[in-house]
Design a protein around this motif. Structure first.
Motif, mmCIF file in Angstrom:
data_model
loop_
_atom_site.group_PDB
_atom_site.id
_atom_site.type_symbol
_atom_site.label_atom_id
_atom_site.label_comp_id
_atom_site.label_asym_id
_atom_site.label_seq_id
_atom_site.Cartn_x
_atom_site.Cartn_y
_atom_site.Cartn_z
ATOM 1 N N PHE A 20 28.689 29.131 40.385
ATOM 2 C CA PHE A 20 29.057 28.136 39.243
ATOM 3 C C PHE A 20 28.156 28.542 38.005
ATOM 4 N N ASP A 21 28.045 29.789 37.595
ATOM 5 C CA ASP A 21 27.383 30.534 36.655
ATOM 6 C C ASP A 21 28.524 30.940 35.555
ATOM 7 N N PHE A 22 29.233 30.021 34.924
ATOM 8 C CA PHE A 22 30.373 30.325 34.467
ATOM 9 C C PHE A 22 30.272 31.090 32.850
ATOM 10 N N LYS A 23 28.945 31.014 32.481
ATOM 11 C CA LYS A 23 28.729 31.440 31.222
ATOM 12 C C LYS A 23 28.693 33.176 31.664
ATOM 13 N N ASN A 24 28.031 33.612 32.490
ATOM 14 C CA ASN A 24 28.146 35.055 32.873
ATOM 15 C C ASN A 24 29.512 35.493 33.459
ATOM 16 N N ALA A 25 30.037 34.595 33.880
ATOM 17 C CA ALA A 25 31.429 34.827 34.553
ATOM 18 C C ALA A 25 32.226 34.838 33.315
ATOM 19 N N ASP A 26 32.332 34.253 32.331
ATOM 20 C CA ASP A 26 33.049 34.379 31.159
ATOM 21 C C ASP A 26 32.719 36.037 30.452
ATOM 22 N N LYS A 27 31.566 36.340 30.551
ATOM 23 C CA LYS A 27 31.407 37.382 29.912
ATOM 24 C C LYS A 27 31.986 38.724 30.711
ATOM 25 N N VAL A 28 31.966 38.614 31.974
ATOM 26 C CA VAL A 28 32.492 39.747 32.882
ATOM 27 C C VAL A 28 34.119 39.646 32.584
ATOM 28 N N SER A 29 34.483 38.475 32.445
ATOM 29 C CA SER A 29 35.961 38.414 32.233
ATOM 30 C C SER A 29 36.271 39.220 30.713
ATOM 31 N N ALA A 30 35.528 38.869 30.010
ATOM 32 C CA ALA A 30 35.857 39.478 28.679
ATOM 33 C C ALA A 30 35.669 41.150 28.767
ATOM 34 N N LYS A 31 34.618 41.381 29.545
ATOM 35 C CA LYS A 31 34.623 43.046 29.794
ATOM 36 C C LYS A 31 35.558 43.619 30.626
ATOM 37 N N LEU A 32 36.110 42.882 31.535
ATOM 38 C CA LEU A 32 37.372 43.299 32.234
ATOM 39 C C LEU A 32 38.520 43.510 31.316
ATOM 40 N N ILE A 33 38.604 42.439 30.444
ATOM 41 C CA ILE A 33 39.743 42.387 29.630
ATOM 42 C C ILE A 33 39.844 43.717 28.545
ATOM 43 N N LYS A 34 38.723 44.051 28.104
ATOM 44 C CA LYS A 34 38.634 45.199 27.262
ATOM 45 C C LYS A 34 38.783 46.434 28.110
ATOM 46 N N LEU A 35 38.012 46.516 29.218
ATOM 47 C CA LEU A 35 38.265 47.731 29.943
ATOM 48 C C LEU A 35 39.918 48.273 30.462
ATOM 49 N N TYR A 36 40.363 46.844 30.983
ATOM 50 C CA TYR A 36 41.761 47.199 31.691
ATOM 51 C C TYR A 36 42.661 46.134 30.986
ATOM 52 N N PRO A 37 42.962 46.177 29.507
ATOM 53 C CA PRO A 37 44.131 45.016 29.143
ATOM 54 C C PRO A 37 45.275 45.261 29.902
ATOM 55 N N GLY A 38 45.848 44.008 29.950
ATOM 56 C CA GLY A 38 46.973 43.575 30.690
ATOM 57 C C GLY A 38 46.895 43.964 32.188
#
Length: 344
Positions: A20-38
């Motif tokens: 339930f650490d969604f603040k850091n989870a959102d940061k990881v999500s943003a990194k994944l989208i940047k690394l592997y868009p689509g």
């Protein structure tokens, strides 16, 4: 999945989600989208965040539409990718997205949504048997299949004829495979622990073993109200009332999840009935608990059943045979596993 840095990022992100650490989870999500868009894993990960941020995700939850959209987009993208080199990776993401979507539908009694997805998902599950050497996570799907193919028809004989349409499994092998996932998984560590807990609780009737897995899960993700609620339930089933009460008192201040709070009301009823023998107080907790979990619809049925079982026992003590039968009937209607009733 061939990139060690990305795998570690995904592991860390999933740990954030389940704790339930969604603040850091959102940061990881943003990194994944940047690394592997689509990439379909991005939609899976976003959906996981929504699922747990909204816990319990029910049909009226604000996050329902975005969750379904992300899961279906992930599945759609996976189904379109035909590259043999990435088949294992895409199959794993596909199965995870399908599994989480099916979990949402089954928990909310949306059977009309389950069957179309379940039919095509079975083919994916059978394919997963060919890729267990690629990722340990595939043992989750083979383990679930192997165990439930044998255990479910045994517990529910009405399905025995249907089971003959599917290849035989092995309960022993299924448990071994789920333990492998719990130890070595990239994505499905929490789910494997959760399934092992459920299997020993509801199918093997081994409450001690179930508590071991649930305690391990709670220790890994102490901020997750679902796992804490399940752990307290298990402690009550093995009659460790002092430990259960300690967990309730220590968590009430910081875990504000409404569903967990509703569960605690019923747990307090069990404590008053079983530990303190305060029948009147227990009765009030059970009545209040049934009201509290009702807003979560079918998601709360299991816990309402526990309260009705308690009210039935109390009615028997009071010599009220009519209400004893009425409450027992209501409990059995709601309970999936009728033996888990907190009776002596």
């Amino acid at each position: 999945m061939k990139d060690t840095t990305s795998v570690n990022l995904i592991k860390r992100g999933i740990d954030y989600v389940y704790n339930f650490d969604f603040k850091n989870a959102d940061k990881v999500s943003a990194k994944l989208i940047k690394l592997y868009p689509g990439h379909p894993v991005n939609y899976l990960f976003k959906g996981m965040i929504t699922y747990w941020k909204s816990y319990p995700l029910i049909t009226t939850s604000p996050g329902r539409e975005s969750f379904e959209a992300d899961m279906r987009k992930s599945i759609e993208l996976c189904d379109k990718i035909k590259d043999p080199k990435s088949e294992a990776e895409i199959l794993l993401v596909n199965l995870c997205a399908r599994g989480l979507l099916l979990l949402f539908y089954t928990d909310n009694d949306l059977s009309f949504e389950v069957f179309p997805i379940a039919t095509s998902t079975y083919q994916c599950v059978r394919r997963s048997f060919d890729f267990t050497s690629n990722y340990s996570d595939f043992y989750f799907f083979t383990g679930v299949y192997n165990y439930y193919r044998e255990a479910y028809p045994e517990a529910h004989p009405v399905y025995k004829t249907l089971a003959f349409l599917f290849p035989k499994g092995s309960k022993v092998k299924g448990l071994e495979e789920l333990r492998i996932v719990a130890k070595n998984s990239i994505i499905l560590k929490a789910e494997s622990y959760s399934f092992l807990n459920g299997i020993f609780l509801c199918f093997e009737n081994n409450y001690q073993q179930a508590t071991f897995y649930n305690k391990s899960l709670h220790k890994i993700y102490p901020q997750n109200p679902a796992y804490l609620g399940s752990y307290i339930k298990n402690l009550l089933l093995i009659k460790q009332y002092d430990e259960a009460e300690k967990e309730i008192k220590s968590s009430i201040a910081y875990l504000k999840n409404p569903f967990f709070q509703a569960q605690v009301t019923i747990f307090n009823g069990i404590l008053q009935e079983k530990k303190y023998h305060n029948i009147r107080q227990a009765q009030q907790f059970y009545i209040n608990g049934i009201k509290d979990v009702s807003s979560f619809r079918s998601f709360g049925d299991e816990y309402a059943a526990y309260a009705y079982f308690g009210l039935s026992r109390i009615s028997k003590l009071n010599g009220d045979m009519n209400n004893q039968k009425l409450y027992l009937k209501l409990a059995l209607k709601l309970a999936i596993f009728k033996k888990v009733d907190f009776g002596d």
